[in-house]
Each structure stands twice: as C-alpha cells, then as structure tokens.
Design an enzyme around this catalytic site. Sequence first.
Site, mmCIF file in Angstrom:
data_model
loop_
_atom_site.group_PDB
_atom_site.id
_atom_site.type_symbol
_atom_site.label_atom_id
_atom_site.label_comp_id
_atom_site.label_asym_id
_atom_site.label_seq_id
_atom_site.Cartn_x
_atom_site.Cartn_y
_atom_site.Cartn_z
ATOM 1 N N GLU A 1 0.834 -1.204 0.000
ATOM 2 C CA GLU A 1 0.000 0.000 0.000
ATOM 3 C C GLU A 1 0.867 1.251 0.000
ATOM 4 O OE1 GLU A 1 -1.893 -0.690 3.662
ATOM 5 O OE2 GLU A 1 -3.147 -2.353 2.957
ATOM 6 N N ASP B 1 -11.311 -8.333 -0.492
ATOM 7 C CA ASP B 1 -11.907 -9.668 -0.442
ATOM 8 C C ASP B 1 -13.205 -9.588 0.345
ATOM 9 O OD1 ASP B 1 -11.125 -10.755 2.579
ATOM 10 O OD2 ASP B 1 -9.660 -9.367 1.748
#
Length: 235
Positions: free
Chosen positions: A12, A197
């Site tokens: 990230e 997810d």
Amino acid sequence: MTIGIISAMDSEHRQLAGRLQEKRERDDGGFRYVEGVLGANRVILTQCGIGKVSAAVGTTELIRRFSPDCIISTGVAGGIDACLKVTDVVVSERLVYHDVWCGDGNEYGQVQGFPAAYEGCPSLLKHALSLNDAGLESRIHSGLICTGDQFITDRTELDAIKQRFPAGLAVDMESAAIAQTCYLYGIPCLSFRIISDTPGVEDHSAQYADFWGIMAERSFLTTWTFLSTLPESIN
C-alpha cells in the site's frame, strides 16, 4: 494543509510514495517518512505496520513529529456486507472495535472511558463521496468500519461481527486504533479502505490473492484521486 497519510503494508505504501512530487525521505524513531506535495497540499506518508498497536504508535509518532491538520488511513479491508464487491471503497462514517469488551456499563466494542464509536471527519467524508460522480471504476460507500487484531476468513467469525454490528461494511486491523489516537489528540481523521476480499466466501483466499496480483494497481487509482483532489482546507 498538511495531511498525514498512514498505510499498514508495504504494498500500500509503495503505491502512494512513488507518486509524490518534491519527495524527501527520512527515518526517525523507527519509522520511515516520505514528505512531498500532493495536489494543493503538503503530505507526510508513513507505514505503521499491521495491527492496532502498530497503528496507534505510528499515528502518535506522526502527530507528534509533524502536527498534521488531518490524518487519512489508506489501505485494504475485507467486505462484510452484500452491497460490496472487490475493489469497492468504504470510507469511515464511523469506526468501532469488534474485539473489545470492557464489561457491564460499556457497549460491546467500547474501550471504557472512550466513545462507543469514533466519527470520521465529515468534510473529508463528503469529498470522498463526491468522487462517485467522477466516473471512477470503484464505487465509494460510507459506513461503519470494524477493527480487530484478526484476519477474518471464517464465516462463523464474520457472522458474529455482523450480528454485533449490523451496520458494519468492512473489517480491518488498524482503522479504529488510528481513530482513537486521533480522538485523543483532537485531529480529524478518515479511513479510506479498498475492499480486497469478501471473507467467508468459498474462494476467499483466491479473491485476496487475485486482488494483489491483478486489481491492486487499478484500485489504488481511486485512493490517489481522493488524496490528490483534496482541498487546501477541511473546514
């Protein structure tokens, strides 16, 4: 405006650090900071590490060293509501802990002496939601983010969180700890989380792997658009 940006994972962090202008890097107190210019604002980017303690310490150090006007937590989260799909974004209207119980007289998730839930910064939230009219691939939702020191994969665990927090949209391991720290210091904050997810589905592991292998770069364009278009003031 000076904006502190905190991410948990290296994948990230790198997505954002590589795009800053006038970039300077430094190590200080066990953390690496990347200072630069993003749109109309000065930003300080740091990677805190995974989990509530790492998030709280990273936030504290960022506030003490740089005195930002606001803090934004960026990264990924698991989706826990049927309205979400992978690559959608959840921004924190509210934040709670899903793994805290301090006994009678407190709500589940409430650290005694603190609010039962932490509020995201309204002006940052409004700006994030305005991007739904910008033609981005990812849909941005506002709602409740639930934080705990668990990577949720089991349907039973997911159902227990959803039962306690029916309004919950996403689960992660840092956001509420960052919000609690900002509450202590009086700093506005917002968590901006891409759904990587949807825990509990049969192909959960494949979903998560596919996100990082195929969708992460495209998805972080939404994060970048949010950060690079922030106004010079959050008032």
